[in-house]
Design a protein around this motif. Sequence first.
Motif, short mmCIF file in Angstrom:
data_model
loop_
_atom_site.label_atom_id
_atom_site.label_comp_id
_atom_site.label_asym_id
_atom_site.label_seq_id
_atom_site.Cartn_x
_atom_site.Cartn_y
_atom_site.Cartn_z
N HIS A 7 12.14 -1.63 23.17
CA HIS A 7 12.15 -0.61 22.12
C HIS A 7 10.70 -0.30 21.75
CE1 HIS A 7 12.95 1.08 18.13
NE2 HIS A 7 14.25 1.08 18.41
N ASP A 101 20.59 -3.25 20.31
CA ASP A 101 19.25 -3.82 20.36
C ASP A 101 19.40 -5.32 20.17
OD1 ASP A 101 18.28 -1.22 20.45
OD2 ASP A 101 17.66 -1.18 18.35
N ARG A 112 16.34 -2.71 23.95
CA ARG A 112 17.41 -1.73 23.72
C ARG A 112 18.26 -1.59 24.98
NH1 ARG A 112 17.44 3.54 20.04
NH2 ARG A 112 17.93 1.83 18.63
#
Length: 176
Positions: A7, A101, A112
């Motif tokens: 992420h 996540d 993610r």
Amino acid sequence: MVEAYYHDNDDSVDFREPHNSGEALSLEQLANIGVIYKHCPTEAEMDKVALERGYKNRDTVRMSSETLGDQLLPKLRTFYTEHLHEDEEIRYIIDGEGYFDVRNEPDDRWVRCKLVPGDLLILPAGIYHRFTLTTDNYVAAVRLFQDEPKWIAHSRPDADGFPIRREYLSSVQASK
């Protein structure tokens, strides 16, 4: 095949956006943190995984503006709060798409995982995670339960000292 990547941690952008840092993760890297991915093109294949893992109960949840109205965004904010569960969590996507996540150990970065129809994700008990929809704002998913359905979320840092969290961290360290 699940799309998994680090992420980008850009909180100025809607959490339903991809947030793709460009750093992909393999299924092996997911397995190293206890996350198991399976592609199950049919519900019969999902049923086989459920049977193998001792799951007896299930429900189907549909999340969208149509099903939740004005409560969609507040519900998503609740699911997007970092938490863990004391039980393994299995989700199978029937329709739509969403993001799980998960915290990578030991660097604590968010990973993610974008799930689409046919994707089944198994999260180990004790892993910190969160969920949101994509900007399409729709998912239909089967939630599997070993016993009676329960969904008790324990937030971070309150759950840091839980036995299940320590067990999870020990299992991740042992697999390295």
